[in-house]
Motif scaffolding. Structure first.
Motif, PDB file in Angstrom:
ATOM      1  N   GLY A 196    -102.267  65.542 -87.592  1.00 57.74           N
ATOM      2  CA  GLY A 196    -102.452  64.735 -86.460  1.00 57.74           C
ATOM      3  C   GLY A 196    -102.281  65.672 -85.259  1.00 57.74           C
ATOM      4  N   LEU A 197    -103.354  65.497 -84.225  1.00 60.41           N
ATOM      5  CA  LEU A 197    -102.966  66.586 -82.929  1.00 60.41           C
ATOM      6  C   LEU A 197    -103.880  65.857 -81.986  1.00 60.41           C
ATOM      7  N   ALA A 198    -103.134  65.816 -80.650  1.00 59.39           N
ATOM      8  CA  ALA A 198    -103.791  65.138 -79.533  1.00 59.39           C
ATOM      9  C   ALA A 198    -103.295  66.396 -78.422  1.00 59.39           C
ATOM     10  N   VAL A 199    -104.317  66.450 -77.408  1.00 62.72           N
ATOM     11  CA  VAL A 199    -104.104  67.504 -76.322  1.00 62.72           C
ATOM     12  C   VAL A 199    -104.538  66.876 -75.212  1.00 62.72           C
ATOM     13  N   THR A 200    -103.515  67.032 -74.108  1.00 58.31           N
ATOM     14  CA  THR A 200    -103.825  66.761 -72.837  1.00 58.31           C
ATOM     15  C   THR A 200    -103.688  67.705 -71.914  1.00 58.31           C
ATOM     16  N   ASP A 201    -103.977  67.720 -70.721  1.00 57.64           N
ATOM     17  CA  ASP A 201    -103.985  68.858 -69.526  1.00 57.64           C
ATOM     18  C   ASP A 201    -102.491  69.505 -69.569  1.00 57.64           C
ATOM     19  N   SER A 202    -101.542  68.662 -69.993  1.00 54.82           N
ATOM     20  CA  SER A 202    -100.226  69.520 -70.171  1.00 54.82           C
ATOM     21  C   SER A 202     -99.494  69.611 -71.183  1.00 54.82           C
ATOM     22  N   TYR A 203     -99.806  68.763 -72.452  1.00 53.91           N
ATOM     23  CA  TYR A 203     -98.881  68.915 -73.574  1.00 53.91           C
ATOM     24  C   TYR A 203     -99.889  68.909 -74.846  1.00 53.91           C
ATOM     25  N   LEU A 204     -99.372  69.363 -75.989  1.00 52.08           N
ATOM     26  CA  LEU A 204     -99.914  69.098 -77.174  1.00 52.08           C
ATOM     27  C   LEU A 204     -99.039  68.202 -77.944  1.00 52.08           C
ATOM     28  N   TYR A 205     -99.528  67.149 -78.854  1.00 48.95           N
ATOM     29  CA  TYR A 205     -98.675  66.461 -79.452  1.00 48.95           C
ATOM     30  C   TYR A 205     -99.220  66.333 -81.158  1.00 48.95           C
ATOM     31  N   TRP A 206     -98.314  66.237 -81.947  1.00 48.29           N
ATOM     32  CA  TRP A 206     -98.647  66.262 -83.379  1.00 48.29           C
ATOM     33  C   TRP A 206     -97.759  65.550 -84.098  1.00 48.29           C
ATOM     34  N   GLY A 207     -98.228  65.206 -85.283  1.00 46.51           N
ATOM     35  CA  GLY A 207     -97.230  64.525 -86.254  1.00 46.51           C
ATOM     36  C   GLY A 207     -96.578  65.570 -87.102  1.00 46.51           C
ATOM     37  N   ASN A 208     -95.283  65.515 -87.127  1.00 41.38           N
ATOM     38  CA  ASN A 208     -94.690  66.477 -87.879  1.00 41.38           C
ATOM     39  C   ASN A 208     -94.055  65.897 -89.113  1.00 41.38           C
ATOM     40  N   ARG A 209     -94.994  65.960 -90.282  1.00 34.48           N
ATOM     41  CA  ARG A 209     -94.590  64.890 -91.456  1.00 34.48           C
ATOM     42  C   ARG A 209     -93.513  65.284 -92.005  1.00 34.48           C
ATOM     43  N   GLY A 210     -92.884  66.569 -91.928  1.00 33.58           N
ATOM     44  CA  GLY A 210     -91.565  67.033 -92.563  1.00 33.58           C
ATOM     45  C   GLY A 210     -90.287  66.267 -91.910  1.00 33.58           C
ATOM     46  N   THR A 211     -90.453  65.789 -90.864  1.00 32.92           N
ATOM     47  CA  THR A 211     -89.417  65.162 -89.958  1.00 32.92           C
ATOM     48  C   THR A 211     -89.600  63.954 -89.597  1.00 32.92           C
ATOM     49  N   HIS A 212     -90.732  63.449 -90.053  1.00 34.56           N
ATOM     50  CA  HIS A 212     -91.161  61.887 -89.916  1.00 34.56           C
ATOM     51  C   HIS A 212     -91.014  61.633 -88.358  1.00 34.56           C
ATOM     52  N   SER A 213     -91.639  62.317 -87.645  1.00 32.29           N
ATOM     53  CA  SER A 213     -91.325  62.403 -86.101  1.00 32.29           C
ATOM     54  C   SER A 213     -92.901  62.790 -85.583  1.00 32.29           C
ATOM     55  N   ILE A 214     -93.188  62.412 -84.328  1.00 32.45           N
ATOM     56  CA  ILE A 214     -94.234  63.232 -83.269  1.00 32.45           C
ATOM     57  C   ILE A 214     -93.534  64.308 -82.373  1.00 32.45           C
ATOM     58  N   SER A 215     -94.036  65.478 -82.489  1.00 35.20           N
ATOM     59  CA  SER A 215     -93.635  66.650 -81.829  1.00 35.20           C
ATOM     60  C   SER A 215     -94.421  66.855 -80.688  1.00 35.20           C
ATOM     61  N   ARG A 216     -93.716  67.544 -79.687  1.00 36.15           N
ATOM     62  CA  ARG A 216     -94.538  67.856 -78.398  1.00 36.15           C
ATOM     63  C   ARG A 216     -94.099  69.261 -77.943  1.00 36.15           C
ATOM     64  N   ALA A 217     -95.183  69.884 -77.385  1.00 34.02           N
ATOM     65  CA  ALA A 217     -94.872  71.386 -76.799  1.00 34.02           C
ATOM     66  C   ALA A 217     -95.756  71.416 -75.380  1.00 34.02           C
ATOM     67  N   SER A 218     -95.541  72.237 -74.715  1.00 34.21           N
ATOM     68  CA  SER A 218     -96.333  72.452 -73.419  1.00 34.21           C
ATOM     69  C   SER A 218     -97.712  72.967 -73.799  1.00 34.21           C
ATOM     70  N   ILE A 219     -98.801  72.853 -72.921  1.00 36.38           N
ATOM     71  CA  ILE A 219    -100.021  73.452 -73.372  1.00 36.38           C
ATOM     72  C   ILE A 219    -100.210  74.951 -73.572  1.00 36.38           C
ATOM     73  N   ASP A 220     -98.992  75.550 -72.963  1.00 41.77           N
ATOM     74  CA  ASP A 220     -98.971  77.066 -73.122  1.00 41.77           C
ATOM     75  C   ASP A 220     -98.157  77.519 -74.585  1.00 41.77           C
ATOM     76  N   GLY A 221     -97.864  76.435 -75.336  1.00 41.11           N
ATOM     77  CA  GLY A 221     -97.254  76.692 -76.520  1.00 41.11           C
ATOM     78  C   GLY A 221     -95.620  76.834 -76.629  1.00 41.11           C
ATOM     79  N   THR A 222     -94.972  76.661 -75.333  1.00 35.75           N
ATOM     80  CA  THR A 222     -93.558  76.688 -75.217  1.00 35.75           C
ATOM     81  C   THR A 222     -92.963  75.318 -75.469  1.00 35.75           C
TER      82      THR A 222
END
Length: 283
Positions: A196-222
């Motif tokens: 799962g992956l969704a991208v906005t102007d500011s963030y990337l969101y994805w499903g981290n199946r190993g932790t059963h959570s949605i993760s997030r990072a800034s658009i620059d990967g940090t």
């Protein structure tokens, strides 16, 4: 002059809102009824649910939408299907011969992009075709190390870059320029089976199946936040618009604000394998 400027801005805002009046959530139902897969849709507030919006898909594993059409991958048929947003002009074989292991697709800047997992016959790659279905290039981005990055899954395009998740055996989020240059298979690392992956102007969101959570990072990967939204279960698809995230869980479609708050069941009894939403802003 100031009055005219403010009036123009107000009209622009009204036009923007008018353009979103018919925005909807779409989902792919893998098994469907009577052996056929189906495409469903509902209004952004969850009303107007239609589980049988488009019939006849063959194992639809992914769905995408732009301002004119809805697209899906027929995994069992090896094609990309397409229909108008009103459900008419259904073409289950809009693009044929899309590779042996297609996983996800997205539409941006006049192109359709999709991921192809490694098979015995061919290595993994990112494929591309023109929006009219011509110019199919199954090796638009060929993987130099297919044994390591063999299962690219979800894909998105934003801000001049293509982003995708590598779900197995090396868990990363990768990116490249939209022309295929500057390939970085390890753009974001330290993940556990990202799907799962969704991208906005500011963030990337994805499903981290190993932790059963949605993760997030800034658009620059940090600034990776692994448990940005905890306790979500094993997520295989995420969509985003200007305000919300959407994802399937069990037989429902869930929604949360982009800041991770207000998690709620938006569309109950809508068994979805993949979700998409229109009204995404710049794409």
């Amino acid at each position: 002059m100031l009055f005219l400027t403010l009036l123009a801005a107000a009209i622009g805002c009204l036009l923007c809102l008018a353009g979103r009046a018919d925005a909807r959530v779409y989902w792919a139902l893998l098994g469907g009824f009577g052996g056929e897969g189906e495409i469903g849709r509902a209004n952004l507030d969850g009303s107007g649910k239609d589980r049988h919006f488009i019939h006849g898909a063959v194992g639809p594993v992914a769905i995408a939408v732009d301002d004119r059409h809805v697209y899906w991958i027929n995994a069992d048929g090896g094609t990309i299907g397409r229909a108008r947003l009103d459900g008419s002009k259904v073409d289950q074989d809009f693009i044929d011969g899309i590779g042996g292991f297609p996983r996800d697709l997205t539409v941006a800047d006049g192109y359709i992009y999709w991921t192809i997992g490694e098979t015995v016959q061919a290595p993994a790659s990112i494929a591309r075709a023109k929006l009219n279905g011509t110019g199919v290039d199954l090796d638009f981005i060929a993987f130099d190390q297919p044994a390591d990055f063999s299962t690219p899954t979800e894909i998105e395009v934003q801000g001049g870059y293509i982003y995708w998740t590598n779900a197995y055996p090396v868990y990363t989020i990768a990116r490249a320029r939209v022309d295929g240059s500057e390939l970085d298979q390890s753009f974001i690392t330290g993940l556990k089976n990202p799907f799962g992956l969704a991208v906005t102007d500011s963030y990337l969101y994805w499903g981290n199946r190993g932790t059963h959570s949605i993760s997030r990072a800034s658009i620059d990967g940090t600034g990776t936040e692994i448990d940005f939204i905890p306790d979500t279960g094993r997520i295989g698809s995420i969509a985003a618009d200007e305000r919300f995230l959407y994802w399937p869980h069990d037989d429902d479609i869930i929604r949360a604000r982009l800041n991770g708050s207000k998690v709620k069941t938006l569309i109950p009894h809508a068994p979805a394998y993949s979700v998409a939403v229109d009204g995404l802003g710049p794409r």
